[in-house]
Design an enzyme around this catalytic site. Structure first.
Site, mmCIF file in Angstrom:
data_model
loop_
_atom_site.group_PDB
_atom_site.id
_atom_site.type_symbol
_atom_site.label_atom_id
_atom_site.label_comp_id
_atom_site.label_asym_id
_atom_site.label_seq_id
_atom_site.Cartn_x
_atom_site.Cartn_y
_atom_site.Cartn_z
ATOM 1 N N ASP A 111 0.816 -1.180 -0.073
ATOM 2 C CA ASP A 111 -0.216 -0.100 0.077
ATOM 3 C C ASP A 111 0.437 1.153 -0.320
ATOM 4 O O ASP A 111 0.281 2.416 0.400
ATOM 5 C CB ASP A 111 -1.179 0.388 1.407
ATOM 6 C CG ASP A 111 -2.510 0.089 0.531
ATOM 7 O OD1 ASP A 111 -3.101 -0.583 -0.333
ATOM 8 O OD2 ASP A 111 -3.359 0.474 1.559
ATOM 9 N N ASP A 163 -10.657 -6.205 12.104
ATOM 10 C CA ASP A 163 -10.537 -7.131 12.846
ATOM 11 C C ASP A 163 -11.815 -7.176 13.353
ATOM 12 O O ASP A 163 -11.997 -8.648 13.003
ATOM 13 C CB ASP A 163 -9.014 -7.314 13.394
ATOM 14 C CG ASP A 163 -8.452 -6.055 13.844
ATOM 15 O OD1 ASP A 163 -9.683 -5.382 14.717
ATOM 16 O OD2 ASP A 163 -7.080 -5.852 14.227
#
Length: 913
Positions: A177, A338
């Site tokens: 990224d 998450d």
């Protein structure tokens, strides 16, 4: 079904016990005098204390008895607080008393939730893989990276290639990224992004793994993983942060859970760190020090696992692709994607598992500032989960799962309560507020046994991972930062930014972090309070009981504050590679004396750049000598390294010898396999660190560092305070400050009034409210769908301060309340990017009309106004007033109302293309 029945029986039993405790407290309050209350309170405490010291009472059914007794002591105190101490003595006294009582209620409710969640911690067993390898599921290993150094990525990817699993069923992906197309097109960062892009592509080719990047950095890590899900096909996905190096057996120890349970969506393992957290790093000279992260992975996750509520922690976890894709990939609504993903999958009826065996080794933040950045991101994300989903009322979850998830989110609000406790005694001593109506005898009968019992319960539940007073130190260190970071979430839970935690930084000198400044102020307030207490003791004898209680309270706050200031001290970190505790033996052969017998030594520490070992005092090794080191890991694999002796340090009964590998073998695949591939090493360190010792010495060292911090930084802090006060005074007399403040306030009032009236109209006439008052538009725009990582072009056909109407040709299905990002030119022709929520999806022929609502907070309000109406205070005011005029005309049926409503209702819904 069996699991749910067991959970139901346990929950019903706890409710029954709670009812019994309530009856016991009622009769105790009615029948016992103060002498009886003294024996009851202290007797209950001593029973709890003795039970906590016997390991036999840590397991069921005795653990239930301990929980019931702890519930009795805590509920007894709260009953006394409610019925005997809350009284109205004045308005400001009531405000102070209410705040303190609310802080106590928060602590009490969290105490109850912790006792429920920690009812019976359980770690799942490792299920061996079958002998038939053709039945193994295929596995994709995702290693997301953003701005970490190539060396860190190289070590993790190299270790991933050494994982023991059929190679034809294993694919490894570097998810970059930091080298996206958007970054490479950037004028400021383009050269750096291109350099990173090429270096990681070369690394992937060199190590035989895949490299994936994407167009933009939308939705940070979650968006990165979701993009990779579209370009991979493995049955299972192992996610590793790029600084978390896996052991060889991570898949052979986790994949068996998925084969045994078809409904298993997650197997999580602990995060194990080779470097110490900043709080631990300042305590020198002690081998086993408390690590805050260990409390979560040693105690809290096993406790959650018992209730089938162990959740994904972002890394060191294996997930099933099928169930992940069923909910559209990794969740993106919060910045703790998450835990959010686990919450949604648990609500879908799937199972999770937690294996309490460290099989990754990573880096924790080196400085207090980075440490607080990481924890504040967790806090903001968990609070977002609480506000968006409210696990207590989320369908699909069992009652224990609801309480477990709620506890994990709710616990991050501790900063507000912690600082109320810090300021409460000063509110009485300095301001004269009667915030705690109790005399000395009542405090001894009720308050002291309750406070001590909390410490005992914490020690009981978290034995081996948290020492006495360290919970208070950690909460004090993080408290003010949590308040500052959580306030924007409470105001607007939608608009939060994902911050990457810095790792692997070097510190050239020791210093006090500037994040300690609020704590320094609180310590100073408590010191001043003690001085005022001495004066009031002399002049106000009627308040002696309250003065001595609050003065003692201030002394405890000062001591706790000094230890917390010591925890903010930043130690030097100049090593490029961290040394890790060794274990085992090493054989040394001297290159210049091959005819001599090899030397056997005990390994003291290891790293990818060298090995440290101990030698007898009669050893003949010399500094600068080249040697060959031979050793083995816990699997029996043999390793040999050429090294140079860098130092020989004489200790009490031996030499400590430090060696450095040759340049070719430093951080080589062989060195990485030896140091990081052996889970047995992490298990030994994991178990040894649970033997916590020398608590008093650790508290003394923190207090000593706190005093040093006060001595060396007081002048700088007071200078900063004086300068800040001067700047504030100058600002108050600046007319531009008041002009901007009043302009901003006026715009907010107009905007909120606008939203309120439009909402009111929508209740009466929803059809017309959708199009009133909106401005017609015909601009081309770009819409990004983070959940699908898809970008489409469309047209915006109307806009208002509340949102935009978009017409787009959708090749996929979307739901209401989905997040999108729009890129469009405003009235000033400047490019704008806005976060929106899809409120309506309307089919219009071959196209779809999306009703998107802006996500608004104080940081982007003026950007939205500029997008809709242009810039300049006159234009903003005139158009805002115009909107008010149109709203009032709608409400009071003035002349233009009928024509306007008629034109709006009859206008064709077409967009010129």
């Amino acid at each position: 079904m069996l699991l749910r029945d067991r959970h139901f029986r346990i929950t019903a039993s706890l409710i029954f016990f709670a009812f019994g405790i309530g009856l016991m407290i009622f009769f105790a309050e009615e029948l016992l005098n103060f002498g009886g209350q003294l024996y009851l309170g202290w007797g209950s405490f001593f029973i709890i204390y003795l039970m906590s010291k016997v390991k036999y009472f840590r397991n069921q059914p005795w653990r239930s008895l301990f929980i019931v007794l702890a519930l009795f002591v805590s509920c007894r105190y709260m009953a006394w607080r409610i019925f005997d101490t809350l009284m109205y003595t004045g308005f400001f006294d009531f405000i102070g008393m209410a705040l303190l009582f609310l802080a106590e209620c928060y602590g009490f409710s969290l105490f109850l939730l912790d006792m429920f969640v920690n009812f019976s911690p359980m770690s799942s067993e490792i299920i061996p893989l079958p002998e038939d390898k053709t039945s193994y599921p295929s596995v994709d290993i995702f290693i997301p990276t953003y701005d970490e150094s190539e060396n860190i990525v190289r070590m993790t990817v190299t270790a991933a290639t050494q994982i023991q699993y059929p190679k034809e069923k294993l694919n490894i992906y570097i998810l970059d990224d930091g080298g996206t197309h958007a970054k490479r097109r950037s004028k400021e960062m383009g050269h750096k992004a291109w350099r990173r892009h090429y270096s990681l592509r070369r690394l992937a080719k060199e190590l035989g793994v895949h490299y994936i990047t994407r167009d933009t950095n939308q939705k940070a890590k979650a968006g990165n993983i979701n993009h990779a899900l579209q370009h991979s096909s493995g049955d299972l996905i192992l996610i590793l942060d790029c600084d978390q190096i896996p052991t060889k057996d991570i898949l052979s120890s986790t994949v068996g859970q998925f084969i045994a349970d078809p409904k298993m969506f997650l197997v999580q393992t602990p995060h194990f760190f080779i470097n110490e957290t900043p709080v631990n790093n300042v305590i020198t000279g002690i081998s086993n020090r408390p690590d805050e992260s260990e409390m979560f992975y040693r105690k809290i996750q096993p406790a959650m696992n018992f209730w089938n509520a162990a959740f994904f922690c972002g890394s060191a976890a294996v997930l099933r692709r099928e169930y992940l894709m069923e909910i559209g990939g990794i969740a993106i609504k919060t910045i703790t994607e998450d835990c959010e993903t686990s919450l949604i999958l648990h609500a879908h009826g799937y199972n999770s598992s937690y294996i309490n065996k460290p099989m990754v080794c990573g880096l924790s933040p080196e400085t207090p500032s980075d440490y607080l950045t990481q924890h504040s991101r967790w806090a903001k994300g968990m609070l977002q989960i609480l506000m968006h989903y409210n696990p207590l009322f989320m369908r699909g979850l069992s009652l224990p799962q609801r309480l477990a998830y709620f506890s994990s989110s709710y616990s991050w609000l501790f900063g507000f309560a912690r600082y109320i406790f810090f300021l409460a005694p000063s509110a009485f001593l300095i301001l004269g507020l009667n915030v705690y109506s109790a005399n000395w005898h009542e405090m001894v009968d009720f308050t002291v046994p309750y406070a001590l019992s909390i410490l005992v319960v914490i020690s009981y539940f978290f034995a081996g991972s948290r020492q006495l007073f360290f919970s208070e130190i950690y909460e004090t260190v993080k408290g003010f930062r949590m308040i500052r970071e959580l306030m924007p979430v409470l105001l607007n839970p939608w608009k939060q930014k994902f911050l990457v935690t810095p790792k692997g930084l070097l510190l050239e000198k020791e210093q006090l972090s500037w994040d300690a400044f609020p704590l320094f102020i609180l310590v100073s307030i408590n010191v001043i309070s003690i001085g005022i207490a001495a004066v009031r003791w002399h002049y106000e004898p009627i308040w002696h009981d309250n003065i001595i209680i609050t003065a003692i309270w201030c002394c405890i706050n000062i001591w706790l504050g000094l230890m917390s200031l010591g925890a903010f001290w930043e130690k030097r970190q100049i090593r490029a590679h961290y040394r890790i505790g060794g274990g085992g033996t090493v054989t040394i052969r001297r290159n210049a004396h091959l005819d001599l017998a090899p030397i056997e030594a005990d390994m003291a520490d290891v790293s990818v750049s060298g090995i440290g070992f101990t030698l007898p005092l009669d050893s003949q090794l010399t500094v600068g000598e080249f040697v060959r080191l031979s050793t083995a890991d816990s699997y029996g694999n043999q390793y040999s390294f050429d090294a140079k002796v860098m130092r020989m340090q004489k200790e009490s009964e031996h030499y400590f010898c430090g060696t450095q590998f040759t340049a070719e073998q430093t951080a080589s695949p062989e060195a990485i396999a030896f140091v990081y591939g052996d889970s047995g090493r992490w298990q030994r360190i994991w178990e040894a660190s649970a033997q916590l010792k020398q608590s008093k010495l650790q508290l003394y060292l923190l207090t000593k560092l706190g005093l040093r911090a006060v001595r060396e930084n007081s002048a700088a802090y007071f200078k900063y305070i004086s300068k800040s006060i001067g700047t504030f005074i100058v600002m108050l007399f600046n007319p531009y400050f008041w002009m901007y403040a009043l302009t901003g306030l006026a715009n907010w009032i107009i905007y909120l009034f606008y939203l309120f009236v439009v909402y009111t109209i929508s209740l009466v006439d929803q059809q017309q409210a959708r199009s009133f008052p909106r401005l017609q538009a015909g601009e081309k725009m770009t819409v990004y769908f983070p959940k699908l990582d898809a970008t489409l072009e469309g047209w915006v056909f109307d806009i208002s301060l509340t949102g935009v109407g978009i017409k787009v040709n959708l090749p996929f299905l979307i739901d209401d309340n989905e997040l999108i990002e729009v890129f469009v030119s405003g009235i000033t022709r400047d490019q704008h990017r806005m976060d929106c929520i899809i409120r309506r999806v309307i089919k219009d022929g071959d196209e779809v009309i999306l009703g998107a609502e802006f996500i608004v907070d104080s940081s982007n309000f003026f950007k939205i106004v500029s997008f809709v109406y242009g810039q300049g205070s006159k234009m903003v005011f005139s158009l805002a007033i115009q909107n008010l005029r149109r709203i009032l005309s709608y409400l009071f049926l003035t002349g233009e109302l009928a024509d306007e409503r008629k034109s709006l209702s009859e206008s064709p819904r077409t967009v010129s293309k």
